[in-house]
Design an enzyme around this catalytic site. Sequence first.
Site, PDB file in Angstrom:
ATOM      1  N   GLU A   1      39.803  47.278  47.174  1.00 51.19           N
ATOM      2  CA  GLU A   1      38.918  46.420  47.979  1.00 51.19           C
ATOM      3  C   GLU A   1      37.743  45.929  47.143  1.00 51.19           C
ATOM      4  O   GLU A   1      37.330  44.773  47.224  1.00 51.19           O
ATOM      5  CB  GLU A   1      38.432  47.208  49.192  1.00 51.19           C
ATOM      6  CG  GLU A   1      37.358  46.524  50.012  1.00 51.19           C
ATOM      7  CD  GLU A   1      36.127  47.386  50.133  1.00 51.19           C
ATOM      8  OE1 GLU A   1      35.054  46.919  49.695  1.00 51.19           O
ATOM      9  OE2 GLU A   1      36.236  48.505  50.663  1.00 51.19           O
TER      10      GLU A   1
ATOM     11  N   GLU B   1      35.313  49.255  38.525  1.00 52.87           N
ATOM     12  CA  GLU B   1      35.121  49.515  39.950  1.00 52.87           C
ATOM     13  C   GLU B   1      35.635  50.888  40.377  1.00 52.87           C
ATOM     14  O   GLU B   1      35.115  51.466  41.328  1.00 52.87           O
ATOM     15  CB  GLU B   1      35.815  48.428  40.777  1.00 52.87           C
ATOM     16  CG  GLU B   1      35.263  47.036  40.557  1.00 52.87           C
ATOM     17  CD  GLU B   1      33.804  46.910  40.983  1.00 52.87           C
ATOM     18  OE1 GLU B   1      33.422  47.529  41.994  1.00 52.87           O
ATOM     19  OE2 GLU B   1      33.047  46.202  40.301  1.00 52.87           O
TER      20      GLU B   1
END
Length: 1104
Positions: free
Chosen positions: A159, A234
């Site tokens: 995400e 990330e």
Amino acid sequence: MFSAWKLAKMAFLVRLSATHLLLGRRGASAFRVVVGADVPRRSFGIPASVVQTSAIVGRFGPPSSPSPSSSTSSTTCLGSTLEASSSSPPLAGTVVEHPSYDVVQTDTIPEYGASCTLYRHRKSGAELLSLSTDDDNKCFGITFRTPPRDSTGVPHILEHSVLCGSRKYTTKDPFVQLLQGSLQTFLNAFTYPDRTCYVVASQNTKDFYNLINVYSDAVFHPRAVTDPMVHAQEGWHLELERLDDPLTYKGVVYNEMKGVYSSPDSLLQREAQQSIFPDNAYGVDSGGDPSVIPDLTFEEFAEFHSKYYHPANSRIFFAGDDDVSRRLDIMDEYLGDFDDSPESRPGSKIEWQRKRYVEPVTVRHPYPVSDKGEGGEPDTHLTMTNWLLNDRPMTAMEEITLTVLDHLLTGTTSSILRKTLMESGLGEAITGGGLSDELMQATFSMGLKGVKPENVNKVEELVMDTLKKVAEEGFPEDAVAASMNTIEFQLREFNTGSFPKGLSLMLGSMSKWVYDQNPTEALKFEAPLAELKSSIAKDGSRVFQDMIREFLLENSHRTTVEMFPSKTLEEEQLTEEKERLAKIKASLSEEDLQGIIDKTAELKRLQAAEDSPEARDHPQEVTEYPIRVTENESNSGVTVVRHELGSTSGIAYATLAVDVSGIPLEDVPILPLFTRIMMETGAGEYDSVALSRRIGMHTGGVSVSTMIAGVNQEGAAEDAVTGGEHFVTKLMITGKSTSDKTDELFSIFDLILRDANLDSQAKIIEMLRESKSDKESTIQGSGHSIANARIRSRYSVIGYINEMMSGVSSLDTVKELLDQAKNDFPTLLSRLENMRNTILDKNTCRDGMILDLTGDAAVFEKIESSVENFLTKLPGDSQGSKLQNFYSVPHPWAEYAKEKMAASAPVVDEGFVVPTQVSYVGKGGRLFEVGEAVSGSTSVVSRFLGTGYMWDNVRVIGGAYGGFCQFQPRDGIFSFLSYRDPNLAGTIDVYDGASQALLASAKDMETDPDALATAIIGAIGDMDGALSPNQKGSLQFKRWLTRESPEQRQKFRDEVLNTKPSDFKEFAERLKALKDPSSAVVSSKSAFEDASKAGKTFALKDIM
């Protein structure tokens, strides 16, 4: 069918709007752990757990704290008094067809004025739900079903990662560019335990379509699946800069989840969820367990996207007043790249967790605490009892009955289960949010924290005994009426504040659609509501009693989780990580290590690279809202302010502001307790339960809070920094009702103002225990807000007063008050009574009262006599004396506050020690001197600094979950802040380098007008947003109260629009010369020790 009644209550989430820079979002988990006593108990449409749990995580950093006001949410009987939605659905039968889509079904939702068409894309198999409404705050979302197999956090990492560049948008982070330069009213993404949602909203059609294009390209064609550097940034990566350095783990999600699981509440939630779901996807952590996240390989990461991000596994949603054909065209451009994938949906199916426990299960786990040494407060336990409610689909009737039952049991401080637990003295605060039904299977959880070891088992016994009692005796008729009316008021009002209504509708429909059920039936509530009313009319509370027996008492699939304190857990976790990394390093050759060093350098180079901007149109004028002020209305001595809007659906919104300037400064920290007492201990002839039920039966909610607002001094320039001595202080009693119930609303206002029961020792002790627990949780989990408040308290009188009431020093106040309440209650009672007597001083109180009203023309016509009657009956003498003029004379608190600031809030670097694996690092100072003019350009520059330099260096390179800055033009104070930060000393170095980076940006902008335009548009986007009727009135009221003129607002906006590169340079030079800078940091003892070795020392204070 989805619980459509959850579509209305969105006010809490408004405070988490993605328009607030770099703030985070959480989605639903199977459990909610309530951290704040005043958090609304149910969140309709978007679950309360969107913001309160760790299992569902979002793109950004910290959730905002709930406001400190005490509130009881409730409603009136609405059968015919509350007007139906003023929206009319577009003509049914006007179905837009498109050659690339089949029409699956059409429908209308009269409850929300929506005409709906469900399409299926012929080539790709994607489903698209299009809602046409009259809402100009247009919303788009795309959701994928993403059940995890393990706790590596792959759905969460993905995400984050898909928004880091794509096929068409090749920059490293187009998401940040949208933050920097779009007119979005919502921009975010969030991960549930079984799905991932990407959502945008905008009132500007051109901007809206641009947002859709960026998000669509991102989810279907992300750079992340071909570039391992994105996963490294990330998710996680090994970091090494020199051969002799120790290896470390870095990564945004990795550090985020370390922060999440530093919180005992989050640990409790995780253990509860995993205990109740041992066999399906909900039994692992979609957000990621920090100890497991490094097990995720890039290949597994890319395969997850390939498997679950196919259009056939997506649900695409539109709502608003834009053209349906254009919606279909835009999505066809992306969906047309794919052929159907019949195996996608079956491959992502969520399996039911069967109720298989024959006997209830008990689970024990540790949570970290500091060693307080001899004489420290004893450590306590947390315990929560949890049920899996269903292992089959529930009917609409069952769903709404459960919602009302939850309110009856836990919805207010007077609800039977919540009240019994709190009054038992077994713990300090409630934990467990009651019903959570946003996933395929609903759960119910309730317990206490701050529990002594010998009382742990008693908590579960009390929960069960209370439920048995209610099942046998039922609920009082007025309790049922109050809860029913509360739910119905929220349904019909559908007040989402500035939060997009379209997003509420999307998440409502998605809660069934994602499980292959009808999305539009999920949004209807009239039929099940009528069925429940009929059942109650026939059999009273029997329907709720039967439900307690079936879903709770006779349900053996129950677990009780106990969290016990461990003084060694934090060190054990650090040691385990260091040993794991040392073992990895020892197994690597020098060549392998050099490869890690090279990759670390390459990742930092890519992270620091500049992206090019994109400009869009922006509105030029400030939006003003109606206001009419009548001083001494009807010779009452009270000022009445009215805001007449086009339509408020028959609802009157009212706030009575009462001056509190006469209270001595030393009693100001007690105001939060005082306002809560006004709502929770009863008043006059009503005990706490009766008062709550009266509010529930006749109003849409009543709350009490305190307002401290700086004002423009008479004769001073409006754009000049104030000295902080001129401000207004008000007790705000706020409520809403239908227009025919305002007599009751105003009567309740008067009742709690005059006759709140201050002499309730047991209840006050209960409140203070709960407040202590909540403040400790806030310091540990939202340390950035604590750091910011502490910094501001050193330079501003208002900042100092606010910190006294809600900052880290307020924890000491609560502890002192708790001791006084236990051992010397008469003294505390005397202080409270003196406060009320001062506030209601007969000679002056009328002059300090303001009644603020918002409604439509019909509402104002109906309530006129009620208003006049209320003004007549208010306490005080209508011909009494005038208070001082706060716009020309300094506030009475100001001088004493300045004296106390020197001793209580010295300008020094402070560190607050708590058990945590992350840091919250703040640094700030005075950017503008008192009397200096502040241009609107400062909002452009400070925002640019936050979304650019801070994002790149604190979040992307540094690995923190959030990095941002704040500047307040009124007081001239600037602060840097980080959230869930793996660094401490390094982050302060980043702050110290900001001025130089800003100077470089100023120089670049001289030859790059697009970059400047993007920064301006982003600032304008922050200034504009959709507001609910009550928010419009409230905003205009505060503008008037602070004496902010429309001319100054337009001047400020014009200065924003005319920002120049030279403004960036001036800001940078001021930042470099920041006056008397200081730091405030919330972190662990070991982190402060490491910072000291790096030359960053702090005056330390142990908090927990």
